[in-house]
Design an enzyme around this catalytic site. Structure first.
Site, PDB file in Angstrom:
ATOM      1  N   CYS A  29       0.818  -1.324  -0.051  1.00 40.92           N
ATOM      2  CA  CYS A  29      -0.172   0.067  -0.043  1.00 40.92           C
ATOM      3  C   CYS A  29       0.984   1.112  -0.010  1.00 40.92           C
ATOM      4  O   CYS A  29       0.995   1.752  -1.052  1.00 40.92           O
ATOM      5  CB  CYS A  29      -1.082  -0.062   1.216  1.00 40.92           C
ATOM      6  SG  CYS A  29      -2.369  -1.136   1.100  1.00 40.92           S
TER       7      CYS A  29
HETATM    8  P1  NAD Z   1      -4.173  -8.870  -3.771  1.00 38.00           P
HETATM    9  O1  NAD Z   1      -3.491  -8.739  -4.969  1.00 38.00           O
HETATM   10  O2  NAD Z   1      -3.883  -9.559  -2.507  1.00 38.00           O
HETATM   11  O3  NAD Z   1      -5.574  -9.534  -4.278  1.00 38.00           O
HETATM   12  C1  NAD Z   1      -6.278  -9.018  -5.581  1.00 38.00           C
HETATM   13  C2  NAD Z   1      -7.086 -10.298  -5.931  1.00 38.00           C
HETATM   14  O4  NAD Z   1      -7.627  -9.764  -7.099  1.00 38.00           O
HETATM   15  C3  NAD Z   1      -6.056 -11.494  -6.433  1.00 38.00           C
HETATM   16  O5  NAD Z   1      -6.149 -12.436  -5.845  1.00 38.00           O
HETATM   17  C4  NAD Z   1      -6.348 -11.328  -7.993  1.00 38.00           C
HETATM   18  O6  NAD Z   1      -6.180 -12.915  -8.680  1.00 38.00           O
HETATM   19  C5  NAD Z   1      -7.839 -10.843  -7.949  1.00 38.00           C
HETATM   20  N1  NAD Z   1      -8.228 -10.377  -9.368  1.00 38.00           N
HETATM   21  C6  NAD Z   1      -7.570  -9.865 -10.369  1.00 38.00           C
HETATM   22  N2  NAD Z   1      -8.213  -9.554 -11.481  1.00 38.00           N
HETATM   23  C7  NAD Z   1      -9.656  -9.974 -11.164  1.00 38.00           C
HETATM   24  C8  NAD Z   1     -10.544 -10.382 -11.993  1.00 38.00           C
HETATM   25  N3  NAD Z   1     -10.962  -9.648 -13.171  1.00 38.00           N
HETATM   26  N4  NAD Z   1     -11.838 -11.042 -11.432  1.00 38.00           N
HETATM   27  C9  NAD Z   1     -11.585 -11.753 -10.293  1.00 38.00           C
HETATM   28  N5  NAD Z   1     -10.525 -11.430  -9.355  1.00 38.00           N
HETATM   29  C10 NAD Z   1      -9.590 -10.770  -9.769  1.00 38.00           C
HETATM   30  O7  NAD Z   1      -4.611  -7.254  -3.385  1.00 38.00           O
HETATM   31  P2  NAD Z   1      -4.806  -6.713  -1.926  1.00 38.00           P
HETATM   32  O8  NAD Z   1      -3.497  -6.512  -0.943  1.00 38.00           O
HETATM   33  O9  NAD Z   1      -6.196  -7.362  -1.333  1.00 38.00           O
HETATM   34  O10 NAD Z   1      -5.311  -5.268  -2.348  1.00 38.00           O
HETATM   35  C11 NAD Z   1      -6.688  -4.797  -3.282  1.00 38.00           C
HETATM   36  C12 NAD Z   1      -6.871  -3.612  -2.936  1.00 38.00           C
HETATM   37  O11 NAD Z   1      -7.195  -3.027  -1.720  1.00 38.00           O
HETATM   38  C13 NAD Z   1      -5.601  -2.622  -3.635  1.00 38.00           C
HETATM   39  O12 NAD Z   1      -6.393  -1.475  -4.366  1.00 38.00           O
HETATM   40  C14 NAD Z   1      -5.187  -2.179  -2.348  1.00 38.00           C
HETATM   41  O13 NAD Z   1      -4.210  -1.028  -2.383  1.00 38.00           O
HETATM   42  C15 NAD Z   1      -6.323  -1.854  -1.520  1.00 38.00           C
HETATM   43  N6  NAD Z   1      -5.983  -2.152  -0.003  1.00 38.00           N
HETATM   44  C16 NAD Z   1      -5.113  -3.169   0.238  1.00 38.00           C
HETATM   45  C17 NAD Z   1      -4.918  -3.106   1.591  1.00 38.00           C
HETATM   46  C18 NAD Z   1      -3.894  -4.313   2.295  1.00 38.00           C
HETATM   47  O14 NAD Z   1      -3.633  -4.166   3.511  1.00 38.00           O
HETATM   48  N7  NAD Z   1      -3.509  -5.123   1.481  1.00 38.00           N
HETATM   49  C19 NAD Z   1      -5.520  -2.456   2.555  1.00 38.00           C
HETATM   50  C20 NAD Z   1      -6.290  -1.643   2.186  1.00 38.00           C
HETATM   51  C21 NAD Z   1      -6.731  -1.263   0.977  1.00 38.00           C
END
Ligand code: NAD
Length: 443
Positions: free
Chosen positions: A278
């Site tokens: 992030c």
């Molecule tokens: P991540 O990479 O862990 O997970 C994303 C998932 O989306 C993956 O499993 C991927 O396979 C899936 N995906 C991608 N394209 C897809 C599609 N077309 N259909 C279905 N699934 C699909 O990401 P994350 O860390 O969970 O982050 C997600 C969002 O949340 C980001 O924008 C991030 O900035 C935000 N965020 C993350 C955190 C954190 O601590 N990780 C905290 C707050 C906000």
């Protein structure tokens, strides 16, 4: 409510499991069939404390997982988008967001009745209303506000504390294009009694998330710049920061004389730099977004610059301590970007290990949780040990890169070794007097 969550990563899965625990009926959707199979068989694909118990309690009664987005959207009343939003080197990369918006839009074309679409991913201001909404309208042939709602509900969970954070939020930001959208989000979160709600338009909701992350990242880079100055000034930044923390504006004094220690002062502490999925990408994306709009983003640019340089301070301190590290046994403790997670994305430990290997050091690494991911990413740069004791045995120097609580045992373990390795504390988590040969950031 019946909810579909598209993107089953750290945010999607934790949100899904928690919302199921709170009584909603949730289906998690992902492109990756291995993740779906794991969830369906109650095996968490990521490490997060408490997640196993949530899967045990809720799969399959209230939490299911599928690769079938169409069915998931058709059978739910609200869809959350929780896919990744990486930085592509120039700008935020919205390709996953666009893809999911198009996929949901196509399903809405054939779905009767009102459906709510919520962006939970972190996206730059304007994305929900000006990118997601038009794509939904284009693919559904329907009208936002009339046929479906559009919302932006940023997530503030911290990896390692994700379930606790989701279940006990500081505030919930309900961003929406109209009252009906915001009211639908309000209904989703009505299970959280007494939590401050922020009703906002999507742009404000998007901006709240970036502002919160950028502020915390700024505190870290500020502390690290001061730490580097302290080294030159021959003072210990830990003493300096403790003195700063005692300002009653940072740690208010209660009537009984006790002090409140707000969580944010933990960000006013020196270290080897911030990482994770992030802070680095979000600050870069905001800088790029601002500059594209003609705003100078000098402060946040510097936040990134300080952070990019900071891990290399560890190698500088190491070389000052033991000289040339070519062929020398060096142990790196911690690869995860922070304790409590197996996430190694943008972890400062990665660039340190690669830097050590490039200088010819023989690197041994240990991480209590993130070993699998780290081995995969680092290849031959490091050999991993099974235990902390094995990892430090025979090391000429030890670099502490992640503040895992188990590393507090280091003084006892090192005390037993004959040749007292140099310990370089990249998180300033150990008492400097507890080791014979101690160095650290800002010392
Ligand atoms: P991540 O990479 O862990 O997970 C994303 C998932 O989306 C993956 O499993 C991927 O396979 C899936 N995906 C991608 N394209 C897809 C599609 N077309 N259909 C279905 N699934 C699909 O990401 P994350 O860390 O969970 O982050 C997600 C969002 O949340 C980001 O924008 C991030 O900035 C935000 N965020 C993350 C955190 C954190 O601590 N990780 C905290 C707050 C906000």
């Amino acid at each position: 409510m019946k909810i579909s969550i598209v993107g089953t990563g750290y945010v999607g899965l934790v949100s899904g499991a928690c919302l199921a625990e709170l009584g909603h009926e949730v289906v998690c959707v992902d492109l990756d069939p291995s993740k779906i199979e794991m969830i369906a068989s109650k095996h968490p694909p990521i490490y997060e404390r408490g997640l196993q118990e949530l899967l045990d309690r809720n799969v399959p009664a209230r939490l299911t997982a599928t690769t079938d987005l169409r069915k998931a959207v058709l059978e739910s009343e609200l869809s959350m988008i929780a896919v990744g939003t990486p930085f592509d080197g120039t700008l935020i990369d919205l390709k996953y967001i666009r893809q999911v918006a198009a996929d949901i839009g196509k399903v809405l074309r054939e779905k009767a009745g009102y459906h709510m679409v919520v962006v939970k991913s972190t996206v730059v201001p304007g994305t929900t209303a000006e990118v997601v909404l038009p794509i939904l309208e284009q693919y559904s042939g329907k009208k936002a506000g009339k046929d479906f709602g559009v919302g932006m509900n940023p997530e503030f969970l911290r990896e390692g504390e994700a379930i606790e954070d989701f279940m006990h939020p500081d505030r919930i930001v309900l961003g929406g294009i109209d009252d009906r959208s915001i009211d639908t989000l309000d209904r989703l979160y009505s299970v959280f009694n007494g939590v401050d709600l922020v009703r906002a338009d999507p742009r404000t909701a998007e901006m709240i998330k970036y502002t919160a992350n950028s502020l915390l990242a700024t505190l870290i880079s500020f502390s690290n710049e001061i730490a580097n100055l302290c080294t030159v000034q021959k003072v210990d930044v830990a003493d300096v920061m403790k003195g700063v923390h005692l300002d009653r504006r940072f740690s208010p004094i209660l009537e009984n004389g006790e002090r409140i220690k707000p969580g944010f002062i933990s960000y006013l502490w020196p270290g080897a730099g911030f990482g994770g999925s992030c802070f680095p990408k979000d600050v870069k994306a905001l800088v790029a977004h601002g500059e594209n709009g003609g705003v100078q983003m000098q402060l946040l640019r510097s936040v990134i610059d300080v952070n990019v340089r900071q891990p290399h301070k560890m190698i500088e301190i190491l070389e000052q301590g033991i000289g040339d590290i070519g062929g020398v046994d060096i142990t790196v403790l911690g690869v995860a970007f922070k304790p409590g997670t197996d996430d190694i994305r943008e972890s400062p430990a990665i660039s340190v290990i690669q830097g050590l290997a490039a200088r010819g050091a023989k690197v041994t690494a240990f991480d209590p949780i993130a070993r699998k991911e780290a081995e995969h990413m680092l290849g031959n740069s490091a050999v991993f040990s099974d235990t902390l004791a094995d990892a430090i045995s025979g090391a000429k120097a030890i670099l502490v890169m992640t503040a895992w609580p188990e590393f507090k045992a280091l003084p006892d373990l090192v005390g037993m070794s004959k040749d007292a390795p140099l310990v370089v504390d990249g998180r300033r988590m150990l008492f400097k007097s507890s080791l014979h040969n101690y160095a650290g950031i800002g010392l």
